[in-house]
Scaffold this active site. Structure first.
Site, PDB file in Angstrom:
ATOM      1  N   GLY A 155      70.458  17.250 -87.003  1.00  0.00           N
ATOM      2  CA  GLY A 155      70.761  18.114 -88.152  1.00  0.00           C
ATOM      3  C   GLY A 155      69.722  17.848 -89.237  1.00  0.00           C
ATOM      4  O   GLY A 155      68.616  17.362 -88.973  1.00  0.00           O
ATOM      5  N   ARG A 156      70.128  18.125 -90.480  1.00  0.00           N
ATOM      6  CA  ARG A 156      69.163  18.007 -91.588  1.00  0.00           C
ATOM      7  C   ARG A 156      68.680  16.570 -91.765  1.00  0.00           C
ATOM      8  O   ARG A 156      67.503  16.334 -92.020  1.00  0.00           O
ATOM      9  CB  ARG A 156      69.809  18.526 -92.877  1.00  0.00           C
ATOM     10  CG  ARG A 156      69.976  20.038 -92.858  1.00  0.00           C
ATOM     11  CD  ARG A 156      70.866  20.499 -93.977  1.00  0.00           C
ATOM     12  NE  ARG A 156      72.242  20.104 -93.721  1.00  0.00           N
ATOM     13  CZ  ARG A 156      73.310  20.856 -93.965  1.00  0.00           C
ATOM     14  NH1 ARG A 156      73.161  22.036 -94.499  1.00  0.00           N
ATOM     15  NH2 ARG A 156      74.521  20.434 -93.703  1.00  0.00           N
ATOM     16  N   ILE A 157      69.581  15.587 -91.608  1.00  0.00           N
ATOM     17  CA  ILE A 157      69.164  14.191 -91.809  1.00  0.00           C
ATOM     18  C   ILE A 157      68.287  13.748 -90.633  1.00  0.00           C
ATOM     19  O   ILE A 157      67.252  13.103 -90.832  1.00  0.00           O
ATOM     20  CB  ILE A 157      70.394  13.270 -91.988  1.00  0.00           C
ATOM     21  CG1 ILE A 157      71.174  13.684 -93.243  1.00  0.00           C
ATOM     22  CG2 ILE A 157      69.966  11.804 -92.084  1.00  0.00           C
ATOM     23  CD1 ILE A 157      72.530  13.008 -93.401  1.00  0.00           C
ATOM     24  N   ARG A 177      73.750  18.874 -79.995  1.00  0.00           N
ATOM     25  CA  ARG A 177      74.654  19.808 -79.309  1.00  0.00           C
ATOM     26  C   ARG A 177      73.871  21.036 -78.832  1.00  0.00           C
ATOM     27  O   ARG A 177      74.073  21.544 -77.757  1.00  0.00           O
ATOM     28  CB  ARG A 177      75.771  20.261 -80.250  1.00  0.00           C
ATOM     29  CG  ARG A 177      76.988  19.369 -80.188  1.00  0.00           C
ATOM     30  CD  ARG A 177      77.964  19.718 -81.270  1.00  0.00           C
ATOM     31  NE  ARG A 177      77.325  19.639 -82.592  1.00  0.00           N
ATOM     32  CZ  ARG A 177      77.968  19.745 -83.745  1.00  0.00           C
ATOM     33  NH1 ARG A 177      79.251  19.949 -83.755  1.00  0.00           N
ATOM     34  NH2 ARG A 177      77.329  19.650 -84.899  1.00  0.00           N
ATOM     35  N   ALA A 238      75.495   6.994 -88.618  1.00  0.00           N
ATOM     36  CA  ALA A 238      76.370   8.172 -88.604  1.00  0.00           C
ATOM     37  C   ALA A 238      77.801   7.813 -89.002  1.00  0.00           C
ATOM     38  O   ALA A 238      78.190   7.978 -90.166  1.00  0.00           O
ATOM     39  CB  ALA A 238      76.311   8.825 -87.240  1.00  0.00           C
ATOM     40  N   ARG A 239      78.563   7.322 -88.074  1.00  0.00           N
ATOM     41  CA  ARG A 239      79.942   6.910 -88.322  1.00  0.00           C
ATOM     42  C   ARG A 239      80.306   5.852 -87.297  1.00  0.00           C
ATOM     43  O   ARG A 239      79.823   5.888 -86.155  1.00  0.00           O
ATOM     44  CB  ARG A 239      80.922   8.072 -88.121  1.00  0.00           C
ATOM     45  CG  ARG A 239      81.064   9.018 -89.283  1.00  0.00           C
ATOM     46  CD  ARG A 239      81.853   8.390 -90.446  1.00  0.00           C
ATOM     47  NE  ARG A 239      82.054   9.321 -91.542  1.00  0.00           N
ATOM     48  CZ  ARG A 239      81.204   9.510 -92.548  1.00  0.00           C
ATOM     49  NH1 ARG A 239      80.083   8.817 -92.609  1.00  0.00           N
ATOM     50  NH2 ARG A 239      81.468  10.369 -93.522  1.00  0.00           N
ATOM     51  N   GLU A 268      85.809   0.323 -90.162  1.00  0.00           N
ATOM     52  CA  GLU A 268      85.283  -0.232 -91.404  1.00  0.00           C
ATOM     53  C   GLU A 268      86.247   0.044 -92.569  1.00  0.00           C
ATOM     54  O   GLU A 268      86.961   1.040 -92.530  1.00  0.00           O
ATOM     55  CB  GLU A 268      83.893   0.354 -91.697  1.00  0.00           C
ATOM     56  CG  GLU A 268      83.901   1.837 -92.000  1.00  0.00           C
ATOM     57  CD  GLU A 268      82.522   2.379 -92.316  1.00  0.00           C
ATOM     58  OE1 GLU A 268      81.628   2.283 -91.463  1.00  0.00           O
ATOM     59  OE2 GLU A 268      82.365   2.918 -93.423  1.00  0.00           O
ATOM     60  N   HIS A 286      77.696   0.515 -95.152  1.00  0.00           N
ATOM     61  CA  HIS A 286      77.784   1.982 -95.324  1.00  0.00           C
ATOM     62  C   HIS A 286      77.109   2.420 -96.638  1.00  0.00           C
ATOM     63  O   HIS A 286      77.749   3.005 -97.518  1.00  0.00           O
ATOM     64  CB  HIS A 286      79.258   2.427 -95.295  1.00  0.00           C
ATOM     65  CG  HIS A 286      79.429   3.871 -94.936  1.00  0.00           C
ATOM     66  ND1 HIS A 286      80.493   4.356 -94.209  1.00  0.00           N
ATOM     67  CD2 HIS A 286      78.666   4.968 -95.215  1.00  0.00           C
ATOM     68  CE1 HIS A 286      80.390   5.673 -94.065  1.00  0.00           C
ATOM     69  NE2 HIS A 286      79.284   6.066 -94.666  1.00  0.00           N
ATOM     70  N   ILE A 287      75.811   2.131 -96.716  1.00  0.00           N
ATOM     71  CA  ILE A 287      75.087   2.408 -97.970  1.00  0.00           C
ATOM     72  C   ILE A 287      73.926   3.376 -97.778  1.00  0.00           C
ATOM     73  O   ILE A 287      73.055   3.486 -98.651  1.00  0.00           O
ATOM     74  CB  ILE A 287      74.546   1.101 -98.615  1.00  0.00           C
ATOM     75  CG1 ILE A 287      73.651   0.318 -97.637  1.00  0.00           C
ATOM     76  CG2 ILE A 287      75.684   0.243 -99.127  1.00  0.00           C
ATOM     77  CD1 ILE A 287      72.850  -0.800 -98.295  1.00  0.00           C
TER      78      ILE A 287
HETATM   79  C1  DGY Z   1      78.668  10.655 -96.001  1.00  0.00           C
HETATM   80  O1  DGY Z   1      78.333  11.354 -96.954  1.00  0.00           O
HETATM   81  O2  DGY Z   1      79.223  11.124 -95.013  1.00  0.00           O
HETATM   82  C2  DGY Z   1      78.381   9.206 -96.116  1.00  0.00           C
HETATM   83  O3  DGY Z   1      78.508   8.572 -94.905  1.00  0.00           O
HETATM   84  C3  DGY Z   1      79.308   8.590 -97.143  1.00  0.00           C
HETATM   85  O4  DGY Z   1      80.604   8.590 -96.652  1.00  0.00           O
END
Ligand code: DGY
Length: 323
Positions: A155-157, A177, A238-239, A268, A286-287
């Protein structure tokens, strides 16, 4: 009378001031994490809420707060929000896309470089007083320049991360995807679309930037980790839940891959304690989007969405607009 809203977590004071021009604001500058029952109780009688990714917005909560019209989340990822349940309850939902792309991409590189070149591991060693002499084989890492970068989630990131790789003369392969456009591939350092398996077999450095969903749960598990090159690195921006943390710990312990850089974790802010005993993992809380300017931009964008949603019925970053 102004509509009432809840700001679920601590936020920049000027954002509260902005919201107070439009709403009766209940804020939480003490930054207490509300349990689901507490969150429901506080949302009763509120027209909207500015929340973060730590608030779980699901059907069970929404049933208890029939007056709620809008949830504006200060995050791009919205796996914490059941968007279909919001739609079913007539609740607008919004996120904060775009404003964090470049900052998050910068951090992806910080984590990739720290992981490949053993920055935090060697710093901890130095701080512990172990540095008594230079050695030819101290903290040998993996080269980044000239290597193959594999990005899962273009995606964009992901594209912003790929674009930065031109300066390192890297080849970029990606999996997503769906294939992105030829223009986007050109922008992303001429990234080549490959299967997940091909990517894992080819990449020296794998970066994960895909959204979390039931479908992406454990995208990287034991099977995928076995496909990676020995000596490769893995970065997760990501997550939590996209990587099977237990399986990752096993391959890091065996040094099947060289190292990992993790900004996100399953469950987390709790995380698997075994990560702490491994020297070949860089751990951050998560920064990725946490630059001063970007976090302010995210907070303002969430506030603007809430204002537009509750005053005009049309937030800019509307996740569930009418069909
Ligand atoms: C987001 O913007 O999804 C970052 O992970 C902060 O939660």
């Amino acid at each position: 009378m102004k509509p009432a809203i809840l700001v679920t977590r601590a936020i920049f004071p000027e954002v509260l001031t902005k919201l107070e021009q439009y709403f009766e604001v209940e804020s939480n500058q003490d930054d207490i994490i509300f349990a689901p029952t507490e969150l429901a109780a506080r949302l009763k009688g509120k027209a909207g809420t500015l929340a973060t990714a730590s608030a779980r917005i699901n059907a069970e909560l929404l049933q208890q707060v029939p007056g709620l019209k809008m949830i504006a989340s200060m995050a791009v990822g919205y796996d914490n929000i059941d968007v279909s349940a919001c739609t079913a309850h007539g609740v607008m939902a919004s996120n904060t896309p775009e404003v964090l792309n470049e900052t998050t991409a910068d951090f992806g590189w910080a984590l990739l470089m720290a992981t490949a070149r053993r920055v935090t591991e060697s710093e901890h060693w130095l701080r512990a007083g172990h540095w008594t002499k230079w050695r030819y084989d101290s903290f040998l890492g993996a080269d980044v320049h000239g290597a193959t970068l594999g990005i899962i989630g273009m995606g964009r990131i992901g594209q912003a991360i790929a674009r930065r790789s031109t300066g390192f003369d890297m080849k970029v392969v990606y999996h997503n995807r769906s294939r992105i456009s030829a223009e986007q591939e050109a922008y992303a350092n001429n990234a080549q679309y490959v299967s997940k398996e091909e990517l894992l077999q080819q990449a020296d450095h794998v970066v994960l930037v895909l959204p979390y969903s039931a479908a992406s749960h454990h995208t990287i598990g034991a099977t995928e980790l076995k496909m990676m090159k020995p000596g490769a690195t893995l970065v997760n921006l990501a997550r939590g839940g996209i990587v099977d943390d237990q399986a990752l710990i096993a391959v890091l312990r065996e040094k099947r891959i060289a190292a990992a850089g993790l900004d996100v974790f399953e469950n987390e802010p709790k995380f698997h304690p075994d990560f702490l005993s491994l020297s070949n993992v860089v751990l951050t809380p998560h920064i990725a989007s946490a630059s001063e300017a970007t976090r302010r931009a995210m907070a303002n964008r969430a506030a603007d969405n809430l204002i537009a949603g509750l005053t005009e019925g049309k937030p800019r970053d509307w996740l569930n607009p009418p069909a």
